[in-house]
Motif scaffolding. Structure first.
Motif, PDB file in Angstrom:
ATOM      1  N   PHE A 118       0.835  -1.197   0.000  1.00  0.00           N
ATOM      2  CA  PHE A 118       0.000   0.000   0.000  1.00  0.00           C
ATOM      3  C   PHE A 118       0.877   1.257   0.000  1.00  0.00           C
ATOM      4  O   PHE A 118       1.931   1.308   0.623  1.00  0.00           O
ATOM      5  CB  PHE A 118      -1.013  -0.004   1.147  1.00  0.00           C
ATOM      6  N   LEU A 119       0.406   2.232  -0.747  1.00  0.00           N
ATOM      7  CA  LEU A 119       1.055   3.536  -0.890  1.00  0.00           C
ATOM      8  C   LEU A 119       0.378   4.493   0.071  1.00  0.00           C
ATOM      9  O   LEU A 119      -0.819   4.772  -0.060  1.00  0.00           O
ATOM     10  CB  LEU A 119       0.917   4.040  -2.325  1.00  0.00           C
ATOM     11  N   ALA A 120       1.107   5.005   1.067  1.00  0.00           N
ATOM     12  CA  ALA A 120       0.470   5.763   2.142  1.00  0.00           C
ATOM     13  C   ALA A 120       1.080   7.147   2.332  1.00  0.00           C
ATOM     14  O   ALA A 120       2.290   7.336   2.185  1.00  0.00           O
ATOM     15  CB  ALA A 120       0.567   4.979   3.445  1.00  0.00           C
ATOM     16  N   ASN A 121       0.217   8.104   2.677  1.00  0.00           N
ATOM     17  CA  ASN A 121       0.697   9.414   3.125  1.00  0.00           C
ATOM     18  C   ASN A 121       0.606   9.526   4.641  1.00  0.00           C
ATOM     19  O   ASN A 121       1.012  10.537   5.216  1.00  0.00           O
ATOM     20  CB  ASN A 121      -0.114  10.537   2.475  1.00  0.00           C
ATOM     21  N   HIS A 122       0.060   8.494   5.309  1.00  0.00           N
ATOM     22  CA  HIS A 122      -0.052   8.435   6.771  1.00  0.00           C
ATOM     23  C   HIS A 122      -0.680   9.707   7.349  1.00  0.00           C
ATOM     24  O   HIS A 122      -0.216  10.263   8.341  1.00  0.00           O
ATOM     25  CB  HIS A 122       1.325   8.174   7.391  1.00  0.00           C
ATOM     26  N   TRP A 123      -1.729  10.156   6.690  1.00  0.00           N
ATOM     27  CA  TRP A 123      -2.517  11.320   7.101  1.00  0.00           C
ATOM     28  C   TRP A 123      -1.723  12.634   7.054  1.00  0.00           C
ATOM     29  O   TRP A 123      -2.114  13.630   7.641  1.00  0.00           O
ATOM     30  CB  TRP A 123      -3.113  11.118   8.501  1.00  0.00           C
ATOM     31  N   ASN A 124      -0.607  12.640   6.323  1.00  0.00           N
ATOM     32  CA  ASN A 124       0.146  13.871   6.114  1.00  0.00           C
ATOM     33  C   ASN A 124      -0.505  14.602   4.941  1.00  0.00           C
ATOM     34  O   ASN A 124      -0.328  14.222   3.776  1.00  0.00           O
ATOM     35  CB  ASN A 124       1.606  13.554   5.813  1.00  0.00           C
ATOM     36  N   VAL A 125      -1.269  15.637   5.238  1.00  0.00           N
ATOM     37  CA  VAL A 125      -2.066  16.329   4.222  1.00  0.00           C
ATOM     38  C   VAL A 125      -1.169  16.975   3.169  1.00  0.00           C
ATOM     39  O   VAL A 125      -1.441  16.888   1.956  1.00  0.00           O
ATOM     40  CB  VAL A 125      -2.984  17.386   4.874  1.00  0.00           C
ATOM     41  N   GLU A 132      -5.045   9.320   2.679  1.00  0.00           N
ATOM     42  CA  GLU A 132      -6.130   9.674   3.585  1.00  0.00           C
ATOM     43  C   GLU A 132      -5.963  11.087   4.147  1.00  0.00           C
ATOM     44  O   GLU A 132      -4.869  11.656   4.138  1.00  0.00           O
ATOM     45  CB  GLU A 132      -6.196   8.675   4.757  1.00  0.00           C
ATOM     46  N   GLY A 133      -7.075  11.636   4.612  1.00  0.00           N
ATOM     47  CA  GLY A 133      -7.054  12.905   5.334  1.00  0.00           C
ATOM     48  C   GLY A 133      -7.133  14.141   4.474  1.00  0.00           C
ATOM     49  O   GLY A 133      -6.998  15.262   4.976  1.00  0.00           O
ATOM     50  N   ILE A 134      -7.336  13.988   3.178  1.00  0.00           N
ATOM     51  CA  ILE A 134      -7.349  15.134   2.257  1.00  0.00           C
ATOM     52  C   ILE A 134      -8.788  15.482   1.908  1.00  0.00           C
ATOM     53  O   ILE A 134      -9.636  14.591   1.751  1.00  0.00           O
ATOM     54  CB  ILE A 134      -6.535  14.821   0.995  1.00  0.00           C
ATOM     55  N   GLY A 135      -9.086  16.739   1.748  1.00  0.00           N
ATOM     56  CA  GLY A 135     -10.443  17.208   1.518  1.00  0.00           C
ATOM     57  C   GLY A 135     -10.973  16.910   0.130  1.00  0.00           C
ATOM     58  O   GLY A 135     -10.244  16.491  -0.779  1.00  0.00           O
ATOM     59  N   ASN A 136     -12.257  17.176  -0.053  1.00  0.00           N
ATOM     60  CA  ASN A 136     -12.949  16.833  -1.292  1.00  0.00           C
ATOM     61  C   ASN A 136     -12.494  17.660  -2.495  1.00  0.00           C
ATOM     62  O   ASN A 136     -12.797  17.307  -3.634  1.00  0.00           O
ATOM     63  CB  ASN A 136     -14.452  16.995  -1.113  1.00  0.00           C
ATOM     64  N   SER A 137     -11.755  18.735  -2.282  1.00  0.00           N
ATOM     65  CA  SER A 137     -11.291  19.537  -3.414  1.00  0.00           C
ATOM     66  C   SER A 137     -10.294  18.754  -4.271  1.00  0.00           C
ATOM     67  O   SER A 137     -10.070  19.107  -5.439  1.00  0.00           O
ATOM     68  CB  SER A 137     -10.655  20.847  -2.931  1.00  0.00           C
ATOM     69  N   TYR A 138      -9.691  17.731  -3.726  1.00  0.00           N
ATOM     70  CA  TYR A 138      -8.742  16.904  -4.474  1.00  0.00           C
ATOM     71  C   TYR A 138      -9.381  15.608  -4.985  1.00  0.00           C
ATOM     72  O   TYR A 138      -8.681  14.700  -5.427  1.00  0.00           O
ATOM     73  CB  TYR A 138      -7.531  16.567  -3.596  1.00  0.00           C
ATOM     74  N   ARG A 139     -10.680  15.560  -4.967  1.00  0.00           N
ATOM     75  CA  ARG A 139     -11.419  14.365  -5.371  1.00  0.00           C
ATOM     76  C   ARG A 139     -11.073  13.939  -6.802  1.00  0.00           C
ATOM     77  O   ARG A 139     -10.719  12.781  -7.053  1.00  0.00           O
ATOM     78  CB  ARG A 139     -12.916  14.661  -5.228  1.00  0.00           C
TER      79      ARG A 139
END
Length: 545
Positions: A96-103, A137-144
């Motif tokens: 899995f490719l993760a940002n670990h909730w780092n926005v 994870e943790g990113i807002g809907n503007s990046y949908r």
């Protein structure tokens, strides 16, 4: 003779082909199962997979991270020896490719998505991996839309035989903003092998979180329904189970010795039982949410640790999924026809869970109950209802004699009274018995009586006439007169006569081929399962009255 040999060869070829088709169809009928690997050192990964007893199709270790500037880094956890061993076993390795909730990292990754997608594809090929699971994870809907486009690019750059999957926030409430709105389920489903719905963290680590289940059955099921309602094909839906619980400190002084408040602290499911045993706590099952909760008190002057967090004196509650809760969730993939299940994460689970996980996911339940066994349907049904459990996690022992204790427990469960506490413990011979509480509840409800006023004989067989009397005590079936009793071994003076007549007139109990009823014969567990299924509507009626 030559023609006969040719015909035999043709027949053998056709039979072999048919067997191969049957085998292929059977393997494809099983539900998919994957799990993440994040905890423990890489040297423990093989043992973590060993614990699953062949239950997994895919393992998803943390090999790919997104850096602060949105680039790819291959983590130190990647070991080619592990990848090779999994391939030898027929298990795919999809990191899995993760940002670990780092926005910031997540946004920069999506801003540079074409370059990142190419690097991920190159790494998958370089290390002979089987694809990638994107867990941003943790990113807002503007990046949908940017997120959806990143998945499209991965699908374009990866070979067709490599998996592309996405971990998505569970969204049973249909939120379109915030990080839930970041995942465009329908658009993503065009490019992925499956969406792995993280159907957990209904409660979370925060003072704002309600105290309650990590994943109630309602939350879990509605998460599946949302995906289907968004237009995601069922065969691209994987629903994730939590292998962890969450803890709250309930008393006013909710800070630990190091100043950290216990408000939804995550802990492995395998850490719950040791805490309960150490502090003489209790475990309960909440029927509404189909979740477990454990309560315990740490006395003054004592403490315990969960990871690096010290638990000081006070009252605690842990919500988590035990066997009954997990089994309830495992019934839903079949009900909705979805691809299967996933989980977060290995290392957290109770190891014996794997004894039954795959069986229950595929609605097989017990290894000693063949599909063509006369009572298999009844056994599976009462197991689904939670009325009868196995003699072990994976065996039912259908031919085993039903004991009086087992009968009492089954009735209490079926009537929904298993949450009661007896007013007194009357039977001296049930002290310390595994079914003592249920036996005493059944006595107080008038379901069963003792051999004497102080003796129940819990391990004695439950006979056919005893069963008939118990069921008649519960349901009070009418008796049609005149009575046409054709059983030579049941006369009007027998204490169980009218109960036997009532049950036979209802078609619930019948006689033997020789015309007898055999009232004192023992019943088997399979017999009981068949009876309980026949009376399911009657039990439901009593429960709803």
């Amino acid at each position: 003779m030559k023609r006969l040999k040719i015909l035999l060869v043709i027949c053998a070829t056709l039979i072999l082909s048919l067997l191969q088709q049957i085998t292929t169809t059977h393997s494809q009928s099983g539900f998919f199962n994957m799990s993440y690997i994040f905890f423990g050192s890489p040297s423990s990964y093989i043992n973590q997979v060993n614990q699953t007893k062949g239950s997994l199709d895919v393992v998803s270790p943390n090999y790919f991270d997104v850096t602060e500037d949105g680039d790819l880094t291959v983590t130190w956890k990647l070991q080619t020896s592990f990848i090779e061993e999994m391939h030898r076993r027929g298990v795919k390795v999809v990191p899995f490719l993760a940002n670990h909730w780092n926005v910031t990292a997540g946004k920069k990754a999506l801003d540079n998505r074409d370059a990142l997608a190419r690097k991920v594809a190159d790494a998958v090929k370089k290390y002979n991996l089987d694809g990638v699971n994107v867990d941003i994870e943790g990113i807002g809907n503007s990046y949908r839309d940017a997120h959806t486009d990143f998945i499209r690019l991965l699908r374009e750059y990866l070979p067709a035989d490599k998996e592309v999957s996405v971990a998505t926030a569970a969204n049973p409430n249909g939120w379109t903003t915030g990080w839930h709105g970041f995942y465009d389920y329908k658009a993503l489903s065009k490019y992925v092998d499956y969406l792995m719905i993280m159907a957990y963290d209904e409660s979370w680590e925060s003072p704002d979180s309600p105290i309650g289940p990590v994943s109630s059955i309602q939350f879990f099921e509605r998460s599946i329904q949302y995906a289907i309602n968004q237009g995601v094909p069922e065969d691209r839906i994987v629903v994730g189970l939590p292998f962890y619980g969450r803890m709250w400190k309930l008393d006013g002084n909710s800070e630990t010795a190091i100043g950290k408040k216990i408000t939804g602290l995550g802990l492995s499911s395998n850490r719950v039982k040791p805490l309960i045993e150490k502090f003489s706590g209790t475990i309960s099952f909440d029927k509404n949410t189909q979740s477990n909760f454990a309560e315990f008190t740490i006395p003054s002057g004592q403490s315990a640790f969960v990871g690096s967090t010290e638990l000081t004196a006070g009252n605690y509650v842990i919500w988590y999924d035990d066997q009954q809760a997990i089994k309830a969730k495992l019934a839903l993939p079949n009900e909705y026809g979805i691809k299967g299940t996933g989980s977060w994460a290995l290392y957290h689970e109770v190891p014996e869970m794997w004894d039954y996980y795959t069986l229950w996911l595929n609605r097989l339940y017990f290894k000693d109950v063949a599909e063509n066994y006369w009572a298999s349907g009844s056994i599976n049904r009462v197991a689904e209802l939670g009325w009868m459990a196995g003699t072990t996690n994976i065996t039912f022992s259908p031919k085993k004699t039903l004991t009086r204790a087992e009968g009492a427990v089954i009735l209490v469960r079926a009537l929904g009274e298993n949450g009661l506490t007896p007013n007194e413990f009357q039977f001296k011979d049930t002290t310390g018995h595994w079914a003592q509480r249920e036996i005493e509840i059944a006595r107080e409800l008038g379901l069963v009586g003792g051999i004497t006023t102080t003796s129940f004989a819990p391990n004695a067989p439950l006979t056919r006439e005893q069963l008939a009397t118990i069921f008649q005590n519960i349901f009070k079936y009418p008796i049609n007169y005149p009575i046409n009793n054709g059983f030579p071994d049941v006369n009007t003076k027998k204490w169980s006569y009218h109960s036997i007549v009532a049950l036979t007139q209802q078609g619930i109990l019948g006689g033997y081929p020789d015309g007898s009823f055999k009232p004192t014969s023992s019943s088997t567990r399979a017999d009981m399962a068949a009876l309980m299924e026949r009376m399911q509507s009657d039990f439901n009626r009593i429960r709803n009255d």
